[in-house]
Design a protein around this motif. Structure first.
Motif, short mmCIF file in Angstrom:
data_model
loop_
_atom_site.label_atom_id
_atom_site.label_comp_id
_atom_site.label_asym_id
_atom_site.label_seq_id
_atom_site.Cartn_x
_atom_site.Cartn_y
_atom_site.Cartn_z
N LYS A 1 29.35 23.20 57.80
CA LYS A 1 28.03 23.68 57.40
C LYS A 1 27.62 25.04 57.96
N ASP A 2 28.42 25.65 58.79
CA ASP A 2 28.00 26.89 59.45
C ASP A 2 27.72 27.99 58.43
N ASP A 3 26.60 28.68 58.60
CA ASP A 3 26.19 29.74 57.67
C ASP A 3 27.20 30.88 57.60
N ALA A 4 27.96 31.09 58.67
CA ALA A 4 28.93 32.18 58.67
C ALA A 4 30.00 31.99 57.59
N LEU A 5 30.20 30.76 57.14
CA LEU A 5 31.22 30.49 56.13
C LEU A 5 30.87 31.09 54.78
N ILE A 6 29.59 31.38 54.55
CA ILE A 6 29.20 32.13 53.36
C ILE A 6 28.66 33.50 53.74
N GLY A 7 28.97 33.91 54.97
CA GLY A 7 28.61 35.23 55.47
C GLY A 7 29.86 36.00 55.80
N GLU A 8 30.03 36.35 57.07
CA GLU A 8 31.17 37.18 57.46
C GLU A 8 32.50 36.45 57.32
N GLN A 9 32.48 35.11 57.24
CA GLN A 9 33.74 34.37 57.10
C GLN A 9 33.99 33.90 55.67
N CYS A 10 33.26 34.41 54.71
CA CYS A 10 33.42 33.95 53.33
C CYS A 10 34.75 34.43 52.75
N SER A 11 35.16 33.77 51.68
CA SER A 11 36.38 34.14 50.98
C SER A 11 36.19 33.84 49.50
N PRO A 12 36.70 34.70 48.61
CA PRO A 12 36.61 34.39 47.18
C PRO A 12 37.42 33.14 46.81
N TYR A 13 38.28 32.70 47.73
CA TYR A 13 39.09 31.52 47.49
C TYR A 13 38.51 30.26 48.16
N VAL B 1 35.09 27.61 48.38
CA VAL B 1 33.88 27.13 47.73
C VAL B 1 33.13 26.25 48.72
N HIS B 2 31.85 26.58 48.95
CA HIS B 2 31.04 25.88 49.94
C HIS B 2 30.19 24.83 49.22
N VAL B 3 30.75 23.62 49.10
CA VAL B 3 30.13 22.56 48.31
C VAL B 3 28.92 21.96 49.03
N VAL B 4 29.03 21.80 50.33
CA VAL B 4 27.98 21.16 51.11
C VAL B 4 26.86 22.16 51.42
N GLN B 5 25.66 21.64 51.70
CA GLN B 5 24.57 22.53 52.11
C GLN B 5 24.92 23.18 53.46
N THR B 6 24.52 24.42 53.64
CA THR B 6 24.70 25.06 54.94
C THR B 6 23.69 24.51 55.94
N THR B 7 23.91 24.84 57.21
CA THR B 7 22.95 24.43 58.24
C THR B 7 21.56 24.96 57.93
N SER B 8 21.48 26.21 57.51
CA SER B 8 20.17 26.78 57.19
C SER B 8 19.49 26.02 56.05
N MET B 9 20.26 25.64 55.04
CA MET B 9 19.69 24.88 53.92
C MET B 9 19.16 23.53 54.41
N ASP B 10 19.95 22.86 55.26
CA ASP B 10 19.51 21.57 55.80
C ASP B 10 18.24 21.72 56.63
N VAL B 11 18.26 22.70 57.55
CA VAL B 11 17.11 22.86 58.44
C VAL B 11 15.89 23.35 57.66
N ASN B 12 16.11 24.19 56.66
CA ASN B 12 14.97 24.63 55.83
C ASN B 12 14.34 23.46 55.10
N ALA B 13 15.17 22.50 54.68
CA ALA B 13 14.64 21.30 54.04
C ALA B 13 13.82 20.48 55.04
#
Length: 404
Positions: free
Chosen positions: A137-149, A151-163
């Motif tokens: 769930k770490d946000d970095a996985l769709i930030g500096e650690q993202c890859s076009p290969y 896919v982040h299926v689960v909600q990120t930590t920020s999405m969870d905490v924002n909810a």
């Protein structure tokens, strides 16, 4: 165009690598367009996260069974290659490389932790494989650690905490303590929660982190009791979460708390072990098993038939990952990961968690999030879903650090 160039570069790199060390996929048919489509599952099989790893594989198995019984994708079946890891990033990357180069896997699933995904994402283009992350769930996985290969299926930590933050003002307690696991998700959750607590007019009086696989939380609970906190935000997973909850009860911590708010700490498989002491606990809920969704009803029935119990968020999220993968392969008209990676941009898919979209900027899946309270009913403990927060409220804008 940039994605096409990356794909071409990947093909050259992979061809060179295979020429140097020999390609098992040539004989296995793993990269053929007329053989089975191979997905490697690499879950943890020991330690605090082993149960989640087992259940992730179950979600994929049910998805693949149903697809193959329906004729596969354009007549091609999915073949699962089940591996294992100890949740150490280096081990996971090594096993992933073996799965691709020796077993002919083109896609990867059931990897558990954010550090594993961060290390794996950095290798995906060179491997020429895609990863479907349904647990890290770490946000970095769709930030500096993202890859076009990836896919982040689960909600990120920020999405969870924002909810959760959307309901934070309504939860009892003014002085909050944070108890979190000492790796990426725990720290990012604590950071996001502190900001949400401040916005809600709450005070954070203590913040502490315990290593993964902690069995003795005595010193941490003593500090919680001494902090004067009347509410706790807890980010402890699996066996760690069980140990924390049980020891908190032994130390009578609940007597001074008005609210215990967990992030993936209490879940359906743990209800029997944790017992009635968690009635009244709050937790983010990524998946509602009772959701009024025809696809979800079919999934619950099939999963229960296959595995003897109803699904919860881990198998459901991994089943959702499989649904998205199948839809992307069908759209691409190919199982080539480079082509599937392009086809998945802004793809809309009907899934067990509802209609979702794979955001093209970072491959984050846009989906609803829930807040649940543990209640006791005729059938035992269950989540009472209190709020349903849509993705347009919970999801941050794409990070400028993510560049495909």
């Amino acid at each position: 165009m940039k994605r096409r160039l990356l794909a071409a570069a990947t093909a050259v790199t992979l061809a060179t690598t295979m020429a140097a060390c020999g390609s098992a996929s040539d004989s296995s048919g793993g990269n053929s367009e007329d053989g089975p489509i191979k997905v490697a599952l690499i879950p943890p099989t020991s330690g605090a996260l082993a149960q989640f790893g087992t259940d992730a594989v179950k979600g994929w198995k049910t998805a693949v069974r149903l697809l193959n019984e329906a004729g596969g994708i354009d007549g091609r079946e999915i073949e699962l290659i089940v591996k294992s890891t100890d949740a150490d990033p280096a081990t996971t990357v090594r096993v992933a490389k073996e799965a691709v180069t020796q077993d002919g896997a083109q896609f990867i699933g059931a990897v558990m932790t954010s550090p594993e995904h961060g290390a794996l994402n950095a290798q995906l283009e060179g491997l020429g494989a895609m990863s479907f992350n349904a647990m890290g769930k770490d946000d970095a996985l769709i930030g500096e650690q993202c890859s076009p290969y990836a896919v982040h299926v689960v909600q990120t930590t920020s999405m969870d905490v924002n909810a959760l933050a959307a309901s934070l003002t309504e939860l009892p307690g003014e002085k909050w303590a944070i108890q979190a696991v000492d790796y990426a998700t725990g720290h990012s959750a604590a950071k996001t929660f502190k900001a949400a607590a401040k916005a809600a007019g709450k005070e954070v009086v203590l913040e502490q982190f315990a290593p993964l696989n902690t069995t003795d939380f005595g010193s941490y609970i003593t500090k919680l009791k001494g902090s004067g906190a009347d509410a706790v935000f807890a980010v402890e997973f699996g066996a760690d979460g069980v140990a924390f909850v049980q020891q908190a009860e032994q130390f009578n911590l609940d007597a001074q708390l008005k609210t215990v708010l967990g992030l993936n700490m209490v879940s359906e498989p743990l209800f029997k072990t944790l017992g009635d002491g968690i009635v009244g606990y709050y937790n983010n809920v990524g998946y509602d098993a009772a959701g009024d969704n025809e696809l979800n009803s079919e999934f619950v029935e099939a999963y229960t038939k296959d595995h003897g119990s109803a699904p919860y968020y881990v198998p459901a999220d991994n089943y959702t990952a499989a649904q998205i993968l199948f839809a992307a392969i069908e759209k691409a008209g190919s199982s080539d990961p480079a082509e599937v990676a392009e086809a998945i941009d802004d793809l809309e898919v009907d899934t067990v968690v509802g209609n979702v979209t794979v955001r093209g900027d970072d491959h984050q899946v846009l989906r609803d999030s829930y807040l649940g309270e543990v209640v006791k009913g005729d059938g035992g403990l269950a989540f009472d879903i209190l709020t349903n927060t849509s993705a347009d409220v919970t999801t941050p804008e794409p990070s400028s650090a993510c560049k495909f």
